[in-house]
Design a protein around this motif. Sequence first.
Motif, PDB file in Angstrom:
ATOM      1  N   TYR A 195      35.266  -2.972  30.355  1.00 33.35           N
ATOM      2  CA  TYR A 195      35.629  -3.473  29.025  1.00 33.35           C
ATOM      3  C   TYR A 195      35.260  -4.957  28.880  1.00 33.35           C
ATOM      4  O   TYR A 195      34.725  -5.401  27.864  1.00 33.35           O
ATOM      5  N   ARG A 196      35.545  -5.718  29.939  1.00 36.28           N
ATOM      6  CA  ARG A 196      35.274  -7.152  29.901  1.00 36.28           C
ATOM      7  C   ARG A 196      33.791  -7.453  29.742  1.00 36.28           C
ATOM      8  O   ARG A 196      33.411  -8.374  29.000  1.00 36.28           O
ATOM      9  N   THR A 197      32.958  -6.649  30.410  1.00 33.95           N
ATOM     10  CA  THR A 197      31.523  -6.961  30.427  1.00 33.95           C
ATOM     11  C   THR A 197      30.710  -6.183  29.402  1.00 33.95           C
ATOM     12  O   THR A 197      29.639  -6.618  28.995  1.00 33.95           O
ATOM     13  N   GLN A 198      31.234  -4.999  28.988  1.00 36.45           N
ATOM     14  CA  GLN A 198      30.415  -4.136  28.124  1.00 36.45           C
ATOM     15  C   GLN A 198      31.095  -3.709  26.826  1.00 36.45           C
ATOM     16  O   GLN A 198      30.439  -3.185  25.932  1.00 36.45           O
ATOM     17  N   GLY A 199      32.423  -3.875  26.741  1.00 36.56           N
ATOM     18  CA  GLY A 199      33.109  -3.544  25.503  1.00 36.56           C
ATOM     19  C   GLY A 199      33.770  -2.181  25.533  1.00 36.56           C
ATOM     20  O   GLY A 199      33.611  -1.383  26.462  1.00 36.56           O
ATOM     21  N   ILE A 200      34.520  -1.895  24.479  1.00 38.39           N
ATOM     22  CA  ILE A 200      35.356  -0.695  24.424  1.00 38.39           C
ATOM     23  C   ILE A 200      34.536   0.590  24.389  1.00 38.39           C
ATOM     24  O   ILE A 200      34.946   1.619  24.918  1.00 38.39           O
ATOM     25  N   ASP A 201      33.363   0.570  23.761  1.00 35.83           N
ATOM     26  CA  ASP A 201      32.538   1.776  23.698  1.00 35.83           C
ATOM     27  C   ASP A 201      32.108   2.221  25.095  1.00 35.83           C
ATOM     28  O   ASP A 201      32.031   3.424  25.380  1.00 35.83           O
ATOM     29  N   ALA A 202      31.849   1.262  25.964  1.00 39.62           N
ATOM     30  CA  ALA A 202      31.469   1.595  27.335  1.00 39.62           C
ATOM     31  C   ALA A 202      32.647   2.218  28.082  1.00 39.62           C
ATOM     32  O   ALA A 202      32.470   3.119  28.909  1.00 39.62           O
ATOM     33  N   VAL A 203      33.856   1.747  27.798  1.00 38.03           N
ATOM     34  CA  VAL A 203      35.056   2.335  28.415  1.00 38.03           C
ATOM     35  C   VAL A 203      35.223   3.785  27.958  1.00 38.03           C
ATOM     36  O   VAL A 203      35.495   4.688  28.760  1.00 38.03           O
ATOM     37  N   LYS A 204      35.065   4.006  26.671  1.00 41.13           N
ATOM     38  CA  LYS A 204      35.177   5.366  26.129  1.00 41.13           C
ATOM     39  C   LYS A 204      34.137   6.289  26.761  1.00 41.13           C
ATOM     40  O   LYS A 204      34.429   7.444  27.078  1.00 41.13           O
ATOM     41  N   GLU A 205      32.944   5.780  26.976  1.00 39.43           N
ATOM     42  CA  GLU A 205      31.894   6.589  27.593  1.00 39.43           C
ATOM     43  C   GLU A 205      32.271   6.979  29.021  1.00 39.43           C
ATOM     44  O   GLU A 205      32.057   8.115  29.445  1.00 39.43           O
ATOM     45  N   GLN A 206      32.869   6.050  29.764  1.00 36.32           N
ATOM     46  CA  GLN A 206      33.285   6.347  31.129  1.00 36.32           C
ATOM     47  C   GLN A 206      34.400   7.398  31.158  1.00 36.32           C
ATOM     48  O   GLN A 206      34.410   8.287  32.011  1.00 36.32           O
ATOM     49  N   LEU A 207      35.328   7.304  30.220  1.00 33.14           N
ATOM     50  CA  LEU A 207      36.412   8.277  30.149  1.00 33.14           C
ATOM     51  C   LEU A 207      35.878   9.660  29.770  1.00 33.14           C
ATOM     52  O   LEU A 207      36.332  10.684  30.291  1.00 33.14           O
ATOM     53  N   GLU A 208      34.915   9.695  28.856  1.00 31.59           N
ATOM     54  CA  GLU A 208      34.301  10.962  28.481  1.00 31.59           C
ATOM     55  C   GLU A 208      33.593  11.590  29.683  1.00 31.59           C
ATOM     56  O   GLU A 208      33.652  12.810  29.884  1.00 31.59           O
ATOM     57  N   LYS A 209      32.939  10.775  30.484  1.00 31.69           N
ATOM     58  CA  LYS A 209      32.273  11.288  31.686  1.00 31.69           C
ATOM     59  C   LYS A 209      33.285  11.861  32.661  1.00 31.69           C
ATOM     60  O   LYS A 209      33.032  12.879  33.313  1.00 31.69           O
TER      61      LYS A 209
END
Length: 318
Positions: free
Chosen positions: A22-36
């Motif tokens: 989240y710190r380096t890439q933002g909330i969309d990247a976090v959501k992508e990791q959770l989806e994975k």
Amino acid sequence: MRFLGLLLFGITFLFADLVDIYRTQGIDAVKEQLEKKLQEKSYWEKFLEDKNIDYGYYESTKFLIFVDKDTKELKVYKKVDNRFSEILKDSVIIGEKQGDKKVEGDLKTPEGVYKLTNKLTKLDPFYGPLALVTSYPNTFDKALNKKGHGIWIHGMPLNQQREEFTKGCIALDNPNLQNLDKTIDLEESLLLISKDEIKKSTKDEISLILSSIYKWKDAWKKSDIDAYLSFYSKEFKRYDGVELNSFAEYKKTIFSRKQDKTIIFSNINIIPYPNSLNKKMYKVLMDEVYRTNSYKFDGKKELFIELKDNKIEILSEG
């Protein structure tokens, strides 16, 4: 204690990892990791460790009604603390002819999974004090071009001798029918009718299905047509008779628009699906929220799937 410590360590590590993303890439990247994570079978295996899934996986179903046509028994199970316990058992009368219902008037009781859609009273005395209406024919039945209607759970004649068979319905003694009606909630119940005892589900099967659902959703969301269609059986047929080739062409047209999509699944239920096709089948029933710039849908999603070669194949959907 050692397992709990490892679990807490894993959760802490994952949280720290997500914070860094989240710190380096933002909330969309976090959501992508959770989806994975939701697409990983190993995640669901851990999730199911303390859950009893002998009769399937349920997030919004409270009562299961099993009818075994071989033993002519009805059993009712109630979900309490993620486990189903038997609360009722009774003998029943079923259709005069053996086998799965296929056409109107064949005197057979269907095999499959059905919702209870309504309760009828003020009936002809032949049907007893009330009747619970089933959803036969369901989506999969329609895809197989099965015919007929009016499959009920009803009682015994009020003013004549008990019948030996039904025309395809399920009948039980009137006091027991009234007790069943008082015990269950129609909207939270599912009826499973089988030719014999249903084989118990396994955590391997349920975790495979759950992870596959999220992989299928990911391909759908990203308009990845090849990945999306890879989840469909060559035998696929929609409730309205549309077969795989026509369905695929339609989806290719939709996916070519590359629209941004929001797809959310909740209240997921995975039910063993009795069938006369000798397939290892499950029905997936869930709530779906679907959004694009031009279309929105809030409702139920049904998938009828076969487990084959360690993957799911969608046979029909609605």
